[in-house]
Design an enzyme around this catalytic site. Sequence first.
Site, PDB file in Angstrom:
ATOM      1  N   LYS A   1      43.392  49.792  47.221  1.00 42.36           N
ATOM      2  CA  LYS A   1      44.744  49.401  47.642  1.00 42.36           C
ATOM      3  C   LYS A   1      45.096  48.169  46.810  1.00 42.36           C
ATOM      4  O   LYS A   1      44.687  47.060  47.111  1.00 42.36           O
ATOM      5  CB  LYS A   1      44.717  49.064  49.133  1.00 42.36           C
ATOM      6  CG  LYS A   1      46.011  49.289  49.902  1.00 42.36           C
ATOM      7  CD  LYS A   1      47.220  48.586  49.357  1.00 42.36           C
ATOM      8  CE  LYS A   1      47.334  47.144  49.786  1.00 42.36           C
ATOM      9  NZ  LYS A   1      48.456  46.431  49.114  1.00 42.36           N
TER      10      LYS A   1
ATOM     11  N   GLU B   1      45.052  25.632  50.504  1.00 40.17           N
ATOM     12  CA  GLU B   1      45.101  26.262  49.187  1.00 40.17           C
ATOM     13  C   GLU B   1      46.559  26.375  48.739  1.00 40.17           C
ATOM     14  O   GLU B   1      47.384  26.942  49.446  1.00 40.17           O
ATOM     15  CB  GLU B   1      44.473  27.652  49.281  1.00 40.17           C
ATOM     16  CG  GLU B   1      44.370  28.354  47.957  1.00 40.17           C
ATOM     17  CD  GLU B   1      43.634  29.688  48.070  1.00 40.17           C
ATOM     18  OE1 GLU B   1      43.871  30.432  49.041  1.00 40.17           O
ATOM     19  OE2 GLU B   1      42.828  29.986  47.172  1.00 40.17           O
TER      20      GLU B   1
ATOM     21  N   GLY C   1      41.463  38.203  48.900  1.00 35.12           N
ATOM     22  CA  GLY C   1      42.813  37.761  49.230  1.00 35.12           C
ATOM     23  C   GLY C   1      42.762  36.515  50.078  1.00 35.12           C
ATOM     24  O   GLY C   1      41.828  35.719  49.966  1.00 35.12           O
ATOM     25  N   SER C   2      43.743  36.372  50.944  1.00 35.76           N
ATOM     26  CA  SER C   2      43.865  35.123  51.692  1.00 35.76           C
ATOM     27  C   SER C   2      42.909  35.087  52.882  1.00 35.76           C
ATOM     28  O   SER C   2      42.541  36.128  53.447  1.00 35.76           O
ATOM     29  CB  SER C   2      45.301  34.970  52.171  1.00 35.76           C
ATOM     30  OG  SER C   2      45.639  36.035  53.028  1.00 35.76           O
TER      31      SER C   2
HETATM   32  P1  NAP Z   1      47.077  38.598  51.008  1.00 34.20           P
HETATM   33  O1  NAP Z   1      48.167  38.807  51.981  1.00 34.20           O
HETATM   34  O2  NAP Z   1      45.754  38.207  51.526  1.00 34.20           O
HETATM   35  O3  NAP Z   1      46.960  39.952  50.134  1.00 34.20           O
HETATM   36  C1  NAP Z   1      45.814  40.417  49.478  1.00 34.20           C
HETATM   37  C2  NAP Z   1      45.735  41.924  49.607  1.00 34.20           C
HETATM   38  O4  NAP Z   1      45.605  42.277  50.984  1.00 34.20           O
HETATM   39  C3  NAP Z   1      46.974  42.658  49.115  1.00 34.20           C
HETATM   40  O5  NAP Z   1      46.594  43.891  48.557  1.00 34.20           O
HETATM   41  C4  NAP Z   1      47.753  42.859  50.398  1.00 34.20           C
HETATM   42  O6  NAP Z   1      48.690  43.889  50.322  1.00 34.20           O
HETATM   43  C5  NAP Z   1      46.634  43.188  51.361  1.00 34.20           C
HETATM   44  N1  NAP Z   1      46.966  42.981  52.773  1.00 34.20           N
HETATM   45  C6  NAP Z   1      47.964  42.217  53.297  1.00 34.20           C
HETATM   46  N2  NAP Z   1      47.950  42.314  54.630  1.00 34.20           N
HETATM   47  C7  NAP Z   1      46.955  43.155  54.974  1.00 34.20           C
HETATM   48  C8  NAP Z   1      46.446  43.642  56.214  1.00 34.20           C
HETATM   49  N3  NAP Z   1      46.979  43.272  57.391  1.00 34.20           N
HETATM   50  N4  NAP Z   1      45.393  44.487  56.214  1.00 34.20           N
HETATM   51  C9  NAP Z   1      44.828  44.851  55.048  1.00 34.20           C
HETATM   52  N5  NAP Z   1      45.272  44.429  53.842  1.00 34.20           N
HETATM   53  C10 NAP Z   1      46.310  43.578  53.796  1.00 34.20           C
HETATM   54  O7  NAP Z   1      47.521  37.554  49.942  1.00 34.20           O
HETATM   55  P2  NAP Z   1      49.006  37.314  49.409  1.00 34.20           P
HETATM   56  O8  NAP Z   1      49.998  37.430  50.534  1.00 34.20           O
HETATM   57  O9  NAP Z   1      49.197  38.166  48.252  1.00 34.20           O
HETATM   58  O10 NAP Z   1      48.881  35.799  48.978  1.00 34.20           O
HETATM   59  C11 NAP Z   1      48.914  34.779  49.978  1.00 34.20           C
HETATM   60  C12 NAP Z   1      47.899  33.702  49.700  1.00 34.20           C
HETATM   61  O11 NAP Z   1      46.594  34.257  49.643  1.00 34.20           O
HETATM   62  C13 NAP Z   1      48.036  33.019  48.360  1.00 34.20           C
HETATM   63  O12 NAP Z   1      48.968  32.017  48.403  1.00 34.20           O
HETATM   64  C14 NAP Z   1      46.653  32.503  48.136  1.00 34.20           C
HETATM   65  O13 NAP Z   1      46.463  31.293  48.819  1.00 34.20           O
HETATM   66  C15 NAP Z   1      45.784  33.549  48.765  1.00 34.20           C
HETATM   67  N6  NAP Z   1      45.215  34.473  47.753  1.00 34.20           N
HETATM   68  C16 NAP Z   1      43.909  34.359  47.453  1.00 34.20           C
HETATM   69  C17 NAP Z   1      43.356  35.191  46.507  1.00 34.20           C
HETATM   70  C18 NAP Z   1      41.921  35.107  46.123  1.00 34.20           C
HETATM   71  O14 NAP Z   1      41.576  35.524  45.038  1.00 34.20           O
HETATM   72  N7  NAP Z   1      41.050  34.608  46.963  1.00 34.20           N
HETATM   73  C19 NAP Z   1      44.127  36.149  45.880  1.00 34.20           C
HETATM   74  C20 NAP Z   1      45.473  36.273  46.231  1.00 34.20           C
HETATM   75  C21 NAP Z   1      45.988  35.436  47.178  1.00 34.20           C
HETATM   76  P3  NAP Z   1      50.231  43.544  49.945  1.00 34.20           P
HETATM   77  O15 NAP Z   1      50.199  43.113  48.541  1.00 34.20           O
HETATM   78  O16 NAP Z   1      50.930  44.829  50.145  1.00 34.20           O
HETATM   79  O17 NAP Z   1      50.672  42.465  50.895  1.00 34.20           O
END
Ligand code: NAP
Length: 507
Positions: A191, A401, A244-245
Amino acid sequence: MAETTTKDVVTEVGTMKRSHYGMIINGERTESVSENKYDTHNPATGEVLATVAKANEADAEKAVQAARNAFDHGKWRKYPVGKRSRVLNQIAAIMRERFKDLVEMEVLNSGKSVGAATVQINQAIEDFEFYAGAIVGHRGTVNNMPYGFFNYTHKEPVGVCAQIIPWNYPMMMAAWKIAPAIAAGCSVVVKPASLTPITALLINEICHEAGVPEGVVNTIPGSGAVVGDYLVDHEAVDKVAFTGSTPIGKDIMAKASRTLKRITLELGGKSPNIVFDDADMEAAVAGSLFGIYFNTGQSCEARSRMFVHDSIYDTFIEQFVAKTKKLVLGDPFDKGTHIGSIISQEQLDVIDGYVQSAVQEGATILTGGKAAEVEGFEGGYWYEPTVIVDVTPDMKAVKEEIFGPVVVVERFSDEKEVIKRANDTKYGLGSAIWTTNQARATRVAHQIQAGIVMVNSPFSAFPGTPFGGYKESGFGRELAVESLDLYMEDKSVLSYYGSKPLNPFGV
Ligand code: NAP
Ligand code: MG
């Protein structure tokens, strides 16, 4: 009238730059059963790049069934390991042939600089090569037993894995997840992040072209809250690997407990970068600069909390700020560009919100601190590389972060004190130490609560280095040999070979 359906089986990747990308389920390019699609953008310009099929629960169900069927009845996991290894090497070889095109698509869909994309696509390729080699030597154990008993462990693939990836390293993260999983013999449903679906789909197509059988790798772009959630809850999914987050990671952990899925979580960070008074100044400035600004600061292991020793503080900061001002924001395809765009307006607002909150709380901005104007890219999302000083540990921008090109700087005077302050965070992913004193480097490295310690190194990982966090940065290690075990179960086979029948009850 007979309905004719043409199956769009993936045997060749073909053109990479398209106006529309279908999802991939069971070896076929397909549309959503809902026929929904959405626009994906080039964040450097804000322009629509292409449309993408948008999966819903019914599509996720199809993908899980395809992966399940491939795992339970397919041939991939039964292949001799050498054959799986050859296919992984073939994936890498095709990626090398299409290197320029893959870099181009990554830049277009993520806004990152061509330099960053080049490094990352290269690492994605090396990842497949690494696991092609690692799986061949990966084996169980023969254990010491009482006479008459024989025990060995057999490593078996864990099953169907949901792999949820973020937008900051779209292709590299897909490779980090897919390569060890399929090397181990698992089937996967990927995904990708909604914002950056293209290169994960292209990797999936390349997998098929290289000889991965249908159903082993499936990729379904769609909302995380809908499709991601569906996969996490699904009884036929054996494992979830998520990057992710931290808040979503916690939700996934809670939800996965219902079916007791295996999980690995690679989450956020607020990594310390400690510059001691005995550091090589030139290396420390250059490395710290890369540590925060690489990938526009959108890295989970970005070294976003800088601690600089009192006695060198002024000199260091002067050089650091001067070099920050020299960084070029510009056309991502220009080789001279250091900093690409931010992924979205939403993310840009989050970054600016943190910076403004620091100012309101009394911090000082030495450079940057606002959205950037980039000529020719007025519709895109750009932020100036930003250095914030006069901060206190309780400020939001110091604790949370930011995920952008923003560093907060603190002074310190004592080794013990800086270790304590560096560890004063809920996160524990990366960390960096700059010192020419080897004893100090080792002493500090062993006291930092983080999965990764960089000593005089701007780089955090290569294929082979375990990558993952302590504390709320998650658990499980990717990129290393031992990551294979996160996609495998150790089965203990215990047998008796004595000639005298055993009758433990004696009846
Ligand atoms: P995120 O919401 O954690 O998204 C990461 C992945 O998880 C995406 O594929 C997202 O899909 C999916 N996702 C979202 N909600 C989900 C759920 N309830 N169940 C399962 N999967 C789900 O991160 P973001 O909103 O893109 O970014 C927000 C913050 O996360 C950033 O500002 C940063 O601080 C952090 N982040 C951290 C990393 C890392 O490498 N550790 C990477 C990215 C972001 P969608 O794209 O469709 O929402
Ligand atoms: Mg989100």
